[in-house]
Design a protein around this motif. Structure first.
Motif, PDB file in Angstrom:
ATOM      1  N   THR A  87      19.457   2.632  -0.755  1.00  0.00           N
ATOM      2  CA  THR A  87      18.169   1.333  -0.329  1.00  0.00           C
ATOM      3  C   THR A  87      16.774   1.697  -0.621  1.00  0.00           C
ATOM      4  OG1 THR A  87      18.888   2.950   1.767  1.00  0.00           O
ATOM      5  CG2 THR A  87      19.670   1.110   2.041  1.00  0.00           C
ATOM      6  N   PRO A  88      16.126   0.864  -0.960  1.00  0.00           N
ATOM      7  CA  PRO A  88      14.976   1.016  -1.707  1.00  0.00           C
ATOM      8  C   PRO A  88      13.846   1.227   0.046  1.00  0.00           C
ATOM      9  CG  PRO A  88      15.572  -1.534  -0.841  1.00  0.00           C
ATOM     10  CD  PRO A  88      16.345  -0.829  -0.769  1.00  0.00           C
ATOM     11  N   SER A  89      13.647   2.672  -0.110  1.00  0.00           N
ATOM     12  CA  SER A  89      12.771   3.515   0.968  1.00  0.00           C
ATOM     13  C   SER A  89      12.584   5.446   0.830  1.00  0.00           C
ATOM     14  CB  SER A  89      14.035   3.539   2.041  1.00  0.00           C
ATOM     15  OG  SER A  89      15.185   4.430   1.336  1.00  0.00           O
ATOM     16  N   LEU A  90      11.229   5.192   0.751  1.00  0.00           N
ATOM     17  CA  LEU A  90      11.270   7.111   0.469  1.00  0.00           C
ATOM     18  C   LEU A  90      12.014   7.664   1.389  1.00  0.00           C
ATOM     19  CD1 LEU A  90       9.529   8.880  -0.484  1.00  0.00           C
ATOM     20  CD2 LEU A  90       7.639   8.222   0.446  1.00  0.00           C
ATOM     21  N   ARG A  91      12.527   8.353   1.238  1.00  0.00           N
ATOM     22  CA  ARG A  91      13.833   8.978   2.363  1.00  0.00           C
ATOM     23  C   ARG A  91      12.915  10.709   2.209  1.00  0.00           C
ATOM     24  NH1 ARG A  91      18.306   6.462   2.694  1.00  0.00           N
ATOM     25  NH2 ARG A  91      19.138   7.836   3.704  1.00  0.00           N
ATOM     26  N   ASN A  92      12.997  11.286   3.678  1.00  0.00           N
ATOM     27  CA  ASN A  92      12.649  12.198   4.269  1.00  0.00           C
ATOM     28  C   ASN A  92      12.957  12.546   4.898  1.00  0.00           C
ATOM     29  OD1 ASN A  92      11.701  11.266   6.828  1.00  0.00           O
ATOM     30  ND2 ASN A  92      10.758   9.825   5.002  1.00  0.00           N
ATOM     31  N   PRO A 140       1.041  -0.747  -0.156  1.00  0.00           N
ATOM     32  CA  PRO A 140      -0.102   0.019  -0.262  1.00  0.00           C
ATOM     33  C   PRO A 140       1.053   1.179  -0.625  1.00  0.00           C
ATOM     34  CG  PRO A 140      -0.220  -1.173   2.181  1.00  0.00           C
ATOM     35  CD  PRO A 140       0.469  -2.154   1.150  1.00  0.00           C
ATOM     36  N   ASN A 141       1.839   1.435   0.555  1.00  0.00           N
ATOM     37  CA  ASN A 141       2.620   2.305   0.529  1.00  0.00           C
ATOM     38  C   ASN A 141       3.342   2.591  -0.611  1.00  0.00           C
ATOM     39  OD1 ASN A 141       2.600   3.189   3.718  1.00  0.00           O
ATOM     40  ND2 ASN A 141       3.562   1.401   3.444  1.00  0.00           N
ATOM     41  N   LEU A 142       3.992   1.748  -1.520  1.00  0.00           N
ATOM     42  CA  LEU A 142       4.690   2.174  -2.760  1.00  0.00           C
ATOM     43  C   LEU A 142       3.282   2.302  -3.820  1.00  0.00           C
ATOM     44  CD1 LEU A 142       6.905  -0.823  -3.044  1.00  0.00           C
ATOM     45  CD2 LEU A 142       7.564   1.369  -3.804  1.00  0.00           C
ATOM     46  N   ASP A 179       5.243   9.765 -11.875  1.00  0.00           N
ATOM     47  CA  ASP A 179       6.694  10.416 -12.181  1.00  0.00           C
ATOM     48  C   ASP A 179       7.394   9.240 -12.919  1.00  0.00           C
ATOM     49  OD1 ASP A 179       6.714  12.384 -14.636  1.00  0.00           O
ATOM     50  OD2 ASP A 179       8.018  13.358 -13.803  1.00  0.00           O
ATOM     51  N   ILE A 180       7.662   8.346 -10.809  1.00  0.00           N
ATOM     52  CA  ILE A 180       8.886   7.228 -10.425  1.00  0.00           C
ATOM     53  C   ILE A 180       8.237   6.736 -11.122  1.00  0.00           C
ATOM     54  CG2 ILE A 180       8.641   6.990  -8.754  1.00  0.00           C
ATOM     55  CD1 ILE A 180       8.688   9.329  -6.872  1.00  0.00           C
ATOM     56  N   LYS A 181       6.513   6.342 -11.508  1.00  0.00           N
ATOM     57  CA  LYS A 181       6.016   4.606 -11.861  1.00  0.00           C
ATOM     58  C   LYS A 181       7.066   4.723 -13.905  1.00  0.00           C
ATOM     59  CE  LYS A 181       2.143   2.232 -12.749  1.00  0.00           C
ATOM     60  NZ  LYS A 181       0.630   1.922 -13.007  1.00  0.00           N
ATOM     61  N   ASP A 193       8.049  -2.957   1.527  1.00  0.00           N
ATOM     62  CA  ASP A 193       7.200  -2.040   1.386  1.00  0.00           C
ATOM     63  C   ASP A 193       7.224  -0.857   2.477  1.00  0.00           C
ATOM     64  OD1 ASP A 193       5.044  -1.093  -0.027  1.00  0.00           O
ATOM     65  OD2 ASP A 193       3.354  -0.983   1.997  1.00  0.00           O
ATOM     66  N   TYR A 194       7.207  -1.403   3.893  1.00  0.00           N
ATOM     67  CA  TYR A 194       6.935  -0.696   5.613  1.00  0.00           C
ATOM     68  C   TYR A 194       7.616   0.980   4.636  1.00  0.00           C
ATOM     69  CZ  TYR A 194       7.545   0.813  10.180  1.00  0.00           C
ATOM     70  OH  TYR A 194       7.811   0.689  11.685  1.00  0.00           O
TER      71      TYR A 194
END
Length: 539
Positions: free
Chosen positions: A432-437, A146-148, A157-159, A375-376
């Motif tokens: 690292t696979p992630s959504l960095r912030n 769900p997060n992805l 644009d990422i997709k 996904d987490y």
């Protein structure tokens, strides 16, 4: 003698039989683990991901600080998820070779983690995806991530940029919403002490103003030592300052570039000739360091720490000057220049993502559990966990109800807090696979962090444009591009240095362009135009 020989033969047979038995036991154990993993029901929400522990294998580049099975983050996450990994982590410096060998032997394990595009190239994604060695991920994302799914819906644009030419996603990215993710590379910085010494209150906004300031740096002794030892501008082979200075002439990318839907090869455009002419002028007048094309990064930094440079590139200015962070806020970021008063300034933007960070192999017995596992880390909470590890090592709760944390002191035996962090989590020096912030749970920004945000908001965000999107080429296109680039990139890089230093006069520009045209540049641009059109059609 015969008796000794018989004894040796018997011993060898025994060793062979025992080795075979051991091998059979290992195979049986591996098959049993795979069977158990394949049969495990996956919980679509929360933890654990599976009710009974399963084991998978992961190949990733090691950081050289700690073995992955000993990292506190991974041990804690194993307990949360009930997914245990057998890690294969060759050193990052050897990872590309090891990964290629693993693909050749057919033993890449269940997951490839943190490879990045230098190791798992876009061409490899296409090739091994089409062969079925890497499996498509889009349906798994739809149902189990769900997060992805949310990320790809919010940022189409990422997709587009992770969907290959056959319409599938074979590898996940590292995406960043951090302030510095917008940076194409480390910015140019001004020496704030020199600006103050010369009474400079407003930064240059045109190439002429920049030239005049560099002259003042050279001639007016801003470091105050009574010697003519100032270096107004420097770099190492123009690798870091090039993007910011090219942009002054309307060029966003040193190579293939897109402008209003049309792709061009920038190093043969008239605007590029203007850039070379300008840089040659700086070099000839001693405003660009004479050692730009010969010095190392260490030599560059030594000059910075000796207070000899006025404008310089680095990720943060104190990396070059050696100042503490609280003093580095006095070094302003480069303001984008233009050489034409009628044109709006432009600055190249970073893509804010890196591909090739996470792939699942055809041998993986439970892709559903694997995609849920990763996904987490595409959630805000998950990234903070990945980056900082579990409580009690880098941080502890200041107020758990408010969600605020406080940093803990680094234990003895580590050179820095970053080295300690690298012993706790794999989120250190790899993709690292992630959504960095930007981590905001640690309280208010430091003075330097606030300075970086303000400088970025003023000098990059209003002017930033991406030079060319992340695309995929077909196997045939990639072969053609590789053949052309072998000579093209080397030639253009050499000629830049020659034109700027005057070894090659700019009167030979037409010969330079003719040479590039003979390298099949028309087909090169055509390939990237086709790739851009495919990318655009995914809107």
């Amino acid at each position: 003698m015969k008796q000794t020989w018989r004894l040796l033969v018997t011993l060898m047979l025994f060793i062979t039989i025992m080795a075979a038995c051991g091998s059979d036991e290992e195979t049986q154990k591996r098959d049993a683990n795979a069977q158990k993993a394949a049969e495990a029901e996956v919980n679509k929400e929360g933890f654990p991901i599976v009710d009974e522990e399963i084991q998978l294998t992961m190949m990733a580049p090691g950081n050289g600080i700690e073995e992955w099975e000993n990292m506190e983050l991974l041990k804690d996450y194993t307990e949360k998820t009930n997914i245990q990994f057998k890690y294969v982590t060759p050193p990052a410096s050897d990872f590309q070779t090891k990964l290629n060998l693993a693909f050749t032997s057919g033993d890449i394990g269940d997951i490839i983690y943190g490879a990045g595009t230098d190791n798992l190239t876009p061409g490899m994604e296409v090739d091994y995806g089409e062969q079925g060695v890497l499996i498509p991920l889009e349906e798994l994302i739809e149902e189990y991530a769900p997060n992805l799914k949310k990320l790809l819906e919010e940022k189409p644009d990422i997709k587009k940029s992770i969907t290959t030419v056959d319409g599938h996603i074979y590898s996940l990215p590292m995406v960043s919403d951090e302030t510095t993710a917008q940076w194409y590379t480390g910015p140019l910085w001004y020496n704030g002490k020199w600006l103050e010494a010369l009474g400079v209150e407003e930064l240059p906004k045109t190439t002429d103003e920049f030239y005049e300031l560099l002259k003042r740096f050279k001639e007016e002794d801003p470091n105050g030592n009574g010697q003519a030892d100032e270096i107004p501008l420097l770099d190492v082979k123009m690798e870091s300052s090039r993007p910011w200075l090219l942009a002054a002439f309307g060029i966003k990318e040193w190579g293939i570039e897109e402008n209003n839907g049309k792709v061009r090869y920038a190093p043969m455009e008239e605007a590029y000739k203007e850039y070379l002419t300008y840089m040659h002028k700086l070099y000839e007048e001693g405003l660009l360091d004479s050692e730009t094309f010969s010095q190392s990064d260490e030599q560059k930094k030594a000059k910075g720490q000796d207070s000899r440079i006025g404008v310089f590139p680095d990720w943060y200015s104190f990396f070059t000057t050696g100042e503490p962070e609280e003093e580095a806020v006095g070094n302003p970021m480069f303001y984008p220049l233009t050489n034409d008063d009628s044109r709006e300034p432009v600055i190249p933007l970073g893509h804010g993502m890196s591909r090739g960070a996470f792939s699942i192999s055809e041998s993986n017995p439970n892709p559903e559990a694997s995609i849920r596992w990763i996904d987490y880390f595409y959630s805000k909470e998950g990234f903070e966990y990945l980056n900082m590890g579990p409580e009690g090592h880098l941080w502890e709760w200041e107020d758990e109800e408010e969600g605020t944390k406080q940093k803990l002191d680094t234990p003895e035996g580590y050179e820095s807090s970053e080295d300690y962090r690298g012993s706790l989590t794999p989120d250190y020096g790899i993709t690292t696979p992630s959504l960095r912030n930007d981590l905001d749970s640690l309280g208010e920004d430091t003075q330097f962090e606030q300075f970086i945000k303000e400088e970025t908001a003023e000098k990059i965000e209003p002017f930033g444009e991406i030079g060319y999107p992340l695309v995929y080429l077909t196997k045939e296109e990639q072969k053609e591009v590789n053949n052309i680039e072998v000579d093209l990139n080397s030639y253009v890089e050499q000629m830049e240095a020659k034109f700027i230093t005057g070894v090659e006069p700019l009167s030979n520009w037409d010969n330079y362009v003719d040479t590039i045209e003979k390298m099949n540049i028309k087909r090169y641009v055509e390939i990237y135009q086709d790739a851009y059109n495919r990318w655009k059609e995914n809107d």
